[in-house]
Enzyme design. Structure first.
Site, mmCIF file in Angstrom:
data_model
loop_
_atom_site.group_PDB
_atom_site.id
_atom_site.type_symbol
_atom_site.label_atom_id
_atom_site.label_comp_id
_atom_site.label_asym_id
_atom_site.label_seq_id
_atom_site.Cartn_x
_atom_site.Cartn_y
_atom_site.Cartn_z
ATOM 1 N N LEU A 68 22.451 -5.195 2.914
ATOM 2 C CA LEU A 68 21.166 -5.418 2.251
ATOM 3 C C LEU A 68 20.825 -4.262 1.316
ATOM 4 C CD1 LEU A 68 19.567 -6.632 5.564
ATOM 5 C CD2 LEU A 68 19.973 -8.064 3.544
ATOM 6 N N PRO A 69 19.866 -4.485 0.389
ATOM 7 C CA PRO A 69 19.607 -3.435 -0.614
ATOM 8 C C PRO A 69 19.104 -2.113 -0.033
ATOM 9 C CG PRO A 69 18.667 -5.545 -1.316
ATOM 10 C CD PRO A 69 19.134 -5.731 0.105
ATOM 11 N N LYS A 174 27.251 9.130 3.512
ATOM 12 C CA LYS A 174 27.063 8.293 2.317
ATOM 13 C C LYS A 174 26.084 8.941 1.328
ATOM 14 C CE LYS A 174 26.954 4.636 -0.294
ATOM 15 N NZ LYS A 174 28.047 4.392 -1.227
HETATM 16 P P1 NAD Z 1 22.721 -6.652 -4.195
HETATM 17 O O1 NAD Z 1 21.328 -6.459 -4.613
HETATM 18 O O2 NAD Z 1 23.738 -7.208 -5.146
HETATM 19 O O3 NAD Z 1 22.781 -7.591 -2.875
HETATM 20 C C1 NAD Z 1 21.845 -7.543 -1.826
HETATM 21 C C2 NAD Z 1 21.713 -8.934 -1.265
HETATM 22 O O4 NAD Z 1 20.798 -8.903 -0.165
HETATM 23 C C3 NAD Z 1 21.152 -9.953 -2.277
HETATM 24 O O5 NAD Z 1 21.987 -11.088 -2.315
HETATM 25 C C4 NAD Z 1 19.772 -10.281 -1.710
HETATM 26 O O6 NAD Z 1 19.363 -11.603 -1.979
HETATM 27 C C5 NAD Z 1 20.002 -10.067 -0.242
HETATM 28 N N1 NAD Z 1 18.766 -9.854 0.513
HETATM 29 C C6 NAD Z 1 17.719 -9.047 0.220
HETATM 30 N N2 NAD Z 1 16.768 -9.129 1.179
HETATM 31 C C7 NAD Z 1 17.234 -10.020 2.079
HETATM 32 C C8 NAD Z 1 16.713 -10.541 3.284
HETATM 33 N N3 NAD Z 1 15.525 -10.165 3.757
HETATM 34 N N4 NAD Z 1 17.455 -11.439 3.958
HETATM 35 C C9 NAD Z 1 18.670 -11.820 3.494
HETATM 36 N N5 NAD Z 1 19.227 -11.383 2.349
HETATM 37 C C10 NAD Z 1 18.502 -10.485 1.653
HETATM 38 O O7 NAD Z 1 23.198 -5.223 -3.624
HETATM 39 P P2 NAD Z 1 24.704 -4.727 -3.439
HETATM 40 O O8 NAD Z 1 25.175 -4.127 -4.696
HETATM 41 O O9 NAD Z 1 25.493 -5.804 -2.765
HETATM 42 O O10 NAD Z 1 24.457 -3.515 -2.420
HETATM 43 C C11 NAD Z 1 24.144 -3.744 -1.057
HETATM 44 C C12 NAD Z 1 24.073 -2.384 -0.372
HETATM 45 O O11 NAD Z 1 25.333 -1.719 -0.527
HETATM 46 C C13 NAD Z 1 22.998 -1.457 -0.947
HETATM 47 O O12 NAD Z 1 22.412 -0.744 0.102
HETATM 48 C C14 NAD Z 1 23.787 -0.555 -1.873
HETATM 49 O O13 NAD Z 1 23.160 0.711 -2.019
HETATM 50 C C15 NAD Z 1 25.114 -0.457 -1.140
HETATM 51 N N6 NAD Z 1 26.282 -0.197 -1.986
HETATM 52 C C16 NAD Z 1 26.472 -0.848 -3.171
HETATM 53 C C17 NAD Z 1 27.602 -0.580 -3.941
HETATM 54 C C18 NAD Z 1 27.855 -1.264 -5.264
HETATM 55 O O14 NAD Z 1 28.766 -0.838 -5.995
HETATM 56 N N7 NAD Z 1 27.126 -2.341 -5.600
HETATM 57 C C19 NAD Z 1 28.537 0.366 -3.491
HETATM 58 C C20 NAD Z 1 28.341 0.970 -2.267
HETATM 59 C C21 NAD Z 1 27.221 0.687 -1.527
#
Ligand code: NAD
Length: 298
Positions: A68-69, A174
């Site tokens: 999740l975000p 992290k």
């Molecule tokens: P994103 O915003 O693409 O995806 C998050 C997903 O969570 C979305 O599909 C959203 O609809 C869903 N979501 C939000 N609230 C929700 C809820 N209450 N119930 C169910 N689903 C819900 O984010 P991401 O890029 O996939 O990143 C996710 C996590 O990983 C973050 O914490 C980010 O910091 C971390 N991260 C991201 C990357 C990257 O390159 N994108 C790399 C390492 C770590």
């Protein structure tokens, strides 16, 4: 194994795909129906959708993974009457791979432990490319015996699976890594922009940096200058990838954690201010490498 997966965004979708490819059965949930439907269509018969986290938790799953975000989303999915903790049985193990503050990770894990559920914090690095290729690094916090028992599932999504110590320590690792990434991306953007504005070809400049002492992940794997590398956000209008607002969130986590330890982080703080400026200008939805636009002529 029957695994629940919540959060099918840029990272969660490819991670869930890799678990499906490894032969696991998945029950999925996301607020965005299009992300749910995409996986249902791609893996007919191997994946089913739950209408809410609560109903997903009631499915007698071996494991639930969340991606999740931010901390508020993790709290809303895990806690309260509609949350996972209220509905799971003690046999279900919980893994949160979202990047959140160590304090929240420890709080949620201790609530899970109080009702008999194992919980590990397991944030990742490696970006969307690593999520797709199944080469992520997992930084895992929790009991060491639980880490060893569940390590195998991480290997379906990642290559480096590292035990970091007690609950919350995965998030500590992290936060330190991502603060450095935020700083190094700005440094790479600044150096690339300087070289190009002084007359260098960006590809030749990147090639020199990448075989010299300036080389880093931001320069050789995720270069922010458009056209230097294929298949990275800078070569597709900074779409996909790791959002600038997510980097801003991580720099905020570093600043909060540093405050609690009275640890000076001058470059991390400057990077936070630069991403804040970029976000205020309306670019928080772009990939974080788009920060180079602060240095380039329109
Ligand atoms: P994103 O915003 O693409 O995806 C998050 C997903 O969570 C979305 O599909 C959203 O609809 C869903 N979501 C939000 N609230 C929700 C809820 N209450 N119930 C169910 N689903 C819900 O984010 P991401 O890029 O996939 O990143 C996710 C996590 O990983 C973050 O914490 C980010 O910091 C971390 N991260 C991201 C990357 C990257 O390159 N994108 C790399 C390492 C770590």
């Amino acid at each position: 194994m029957k695994i629940g997966f919540i959060g099918l965004g840029n990272m969660g979708s490819p991670m869930a795909s890799n678990l499906l490819k490894a032969g696991h059965e998945l029950v999925i949930f996301d607020l965005v129906q299009a992300s749910v439907h995409k996986l249902l269509q791609q893996y007919p018969g191997k994946v089913s959708a739950a209408p809410s986290p609560k109903l997903l938790a009631q499915g007698g799953l071996d494991l639930i993974i969340t991606m999740l975000p931010a901390a508020q989303h993790v709290k809303s999915v895990y806690l309260g009457g509609e949350g996972l903790l209220a509905s799971i049985t003690p046999k279900t193990v919980l893994i949160d791979s979202s990047t959140i503050d160590p304090q929240t990770a420890r709080e949620v894990a201790s609530l899970a432990a109080a009702q008999g559920n194992v919980m590990l914090d397991a944030p990742v690095s490696g970006g969307t490319g690593g999520a797709e290729a199944g080469t992520l690094t997992f930084m895992v916090g929790g009991a060491e015996s639980d880490f060893h028992q569940w390590k195998d599932v991480f290997t379906k999504m990642g290559k480096n699976i590292v035990y970091c110590g007690a609950s919350g320590n995965g998030q500590v690792a992290k936060v330190a890594n991502n603060m450095l990434l935020g700083i190094s991306m700005i440094g790479t953007a600044e150096a690339m922009s300087l070289g190009v504005s002084l007359g260098m070809d960006p590809k030749i400049l990147a090639g020199i940096i990448n075989t010299s002492s300036g080389r880093c992940w931001s320069s050789d794997t995720y270069n922010p200058y458009p056209g230097v590398l294929e298949n990275v956000p800078s070569s597709r209008g900074y779409t996909g990838g790791f959002g600038a607002d997510l980097m801003l969130k991580d720099l905020g986590l570093a600043a909060e954690a540093a405050k609690s330890a009275k640890q000076p982080i001058p470059l991390g703080s400057l990077a936070q201010q630069m991403y804040q400026t970029f976000s205020l200008q309306g670019h928080g939805g772009l990939d974080f490498s788009a920060i180079i636009n602060l240095f380039r002529k329109k």
